[in-house]
Scaffold this motif. Structure first.
Motif, PDB file in Angstrom:
ATOM      1  N   ASN A  23      -5.688   9.532   4.692  1.00 52.37           N
ATOM      2  CA  ASN A  23      -6.083   8.043   4.812  1.00 52.37           C
ATOM      3  C   ASN A  23      -6.111   7.375   6.404  1.00 52.37           C
ATOM      4  OD1 ASN A  23      -5.667   5.129   4.945  1.00 52.37           O
ATOM      5  ND2 ASN A  23      -4.405   5.244   2.893  1.00 52.37           N
ATOM      6  N   GLN A  63       5.879   3.677  -8.528  1.00 53.45           N
ATOM      7  CA  GLN A  63       5.175   2.611  -9.695  1.00 53.45           C
ATOM      8  C   GLN A  63       5.979   2.692 -10.899  1.00 53.45           C
ATOM      9  OE1 GLN A  63       1.255   4.309 -10.099  1.00 53.45           O
ATOM     10  NE2 GLN A  63       0.826   4.159  -7.919  1.00 53.45           N
ATOM     11  N   GLN A  73       1.264  -0.203 -11.953  1.00 47.68           N
ATOM     12  CA  GLN A  73       0.226  -0.065 -10.639  1.00 47.68           C
ATOM     13  C   GLN A  73       0.559  -1.275  -9.849  1.00 47.68           C
ATOM     14  OE1 GLN A  73      -1.760   2.648 -10.603  1.00 47.68           O
ATOM     15  NE2 GLN A  73      -1.035   3.362 -12.238  1.00 47.68           N
ATOM     16  N   LYS A  74       0.366  -0.683  -8.534  1.00 51.26           N
ATOM     17  CA  LYS A  74       0.641  -1.624  -7.287  1.00 51.26           C
ATOM     18  C   LYS A  74      -0.016  -1.203  -6.146  1.00 51.26           C
ATOM     19  CE  LYS A  74       5.262  -1.850  -7.764  1.00 51.26           C
ATOM     20  NZ  LYS A  74       5.771  -0.734  -8.584  1.00 51.26           N
ATOM     21  N   SER A  75      -0.683  -2.012  -5.078  1.00 50.37           N
ATOM     22  CA  SER A  75      -1.231  -1.520  -4.031  1.00 50.37           C
ATOM     23  C   SER A  75      -0.056  -1.376  -3.065  1.00 50.37           C
ATOM     24  CB  SER A  75      -2.073  -2.529  -3.385  1.00 50.37           C
ATOM     25  OG  SER A  75      -1.448  -3.403  -3.113  1.00 50.37           O
ATOM     26  N   LEU A  76      -0.392  -0.565  -1.815  1.00 50.86           N
ATOM     27  CA  LEU A  76       0.317  -0.314  -0.897  1.00 50.86           C
ATOM     28  C   LEU A  76       1.127  -1.561  -0.089  1.00 50.86           C
ATOM     29  CD1 LEU A  76      -1.038   2.747   1.041  1.00 50.86           C
ATOM     30  CD2 LEU A  76       0.916   2.476  -0.266  1.00 50.86           C
ATOM     31  N   SER A  77       0.341  -2.487  -0.247  1.00 50.99           N
ATOM     32  CA  SER A  77       0.885  -4.014   0.420  1.00 50.99           C
ATOM     33  C   SER A  77       1.747  -4.562  -0.382  1.00 50.99           C
ATOM     34  CB  SER A  77      -0.436  -4.915   0.848  1.00 50.99           C
ATOM     35  OG  SER A  77      -1.008  -5.257  -0.469  1.00 50.99           O
ATOM     36  N   THR A  78       1.652  -4.383  -1.703  1.00 51.63           N
ATOM     37  CA  THR A  78       2.751  -4.959  -2.536  1.00 51.63           C
ATOM     38  C   THR A  78       4.158  -4.485  -2.510  1.00 51.63           C
ATOM     39  OG1 THR A  78       0.975  -5.240  -4.414  1.00 51.63           O
ATOM     40  CG2 THR A  78       3.210  -5.393  -5.137  1.00 51.63           C
ATOM     41  N   ARG A  79       5.217  -5.431  -2.114  1.00 51.57           N
ATOM     42  CA  ARG A  79       6.440  -4.856  -1.621  1.00 51.57           C
ATOM     43  C   ARG A  79       7.592  -5.216  -2.646  1.00 51.57           C
ATOM     44  NH1 ARG A  79       5.621  -1.224   0.827  1.00 51.57           N
ATOM     45  NH2 ARG A  79       7.728  -0.954   1.135  1.00 51.57           N
ATOM     46  N   ARG A  92      10.473  -2.833  -3.691  1.00 44.62           N
ATOM     47  CA  ARG A  92       9.657  -1.733  -3.987  1.00 44.62           C
ATOM     48  C   ARG A  92      10.149  -0.452  -3.689  1.00 44.62           C
ATOM     49  NH1 ARG A  92       3.615  -0.755  -3.533  1.00 44.62           N
ATOM     50  NH2 ARG A  92       3.502   1.758  -3.309  1.00 44.62           N
TER      51      ARG A  92
END
Length: 116
Positions: A23, A63, A73-79, A92
């Motif tokens: 990444n 997750q 499901q969540k993005s990396l920015s979702t804390r 998270r």
């Protein structure tokens, strides 16, 4: 050394560094963190101080809901972990830490823990 000495058990994710550095946005941060070297020292001091140190598979630890096991499901920015099924709301990383501790059972005993 203090991390190992101050605990009876250390459980961590066996992350595949080679895959993580693919990444482009995160590669420098991951390399700077020296995760591989950290885990080598962790295992070394655990052996010296006779502390149980277990690496568990990292799959879905952030997750999966630590209460009901629903995959969220969540993005990396979702804390924040917010489970639509059981309405659990946790940081998270706290949710992931609980899941990592649960995975130690399957790593040590060879079977998954019972759901609550």
């Amino acid at each position: 050394m203090a991390l190992v000495q101050s605990n009876d058990l250390v459980v961590y994710e066996a992350l595949k560094i080679r895959n993580l550095v693919k990444n482009r946005k995160l590669a420098k941060s991951i390399s700077d963190a020296s995760w591989y070297q950290f885990t080598e020292w962790l295992n070394y001091f655990a052996k010296i101080y006779r502390i149980v140190c277990i690496a568990v598979p990292p799959h879905f630890t952030t997750q999966d809901c630590s209460v009901c096991s629903t995959r969220v499901q969540k993005s990396l920015s979702t804390r924040t972990h917010q489970c639509p099924n059981c309405k659990t709301v946790l940081d998270r990383d706290h949710n992931a830490a609980i899941n990592i501790l649960k995975k130690r059972f399957s790593a040590v005993l060879g079977f998954p823990p019972r759901p609550r």
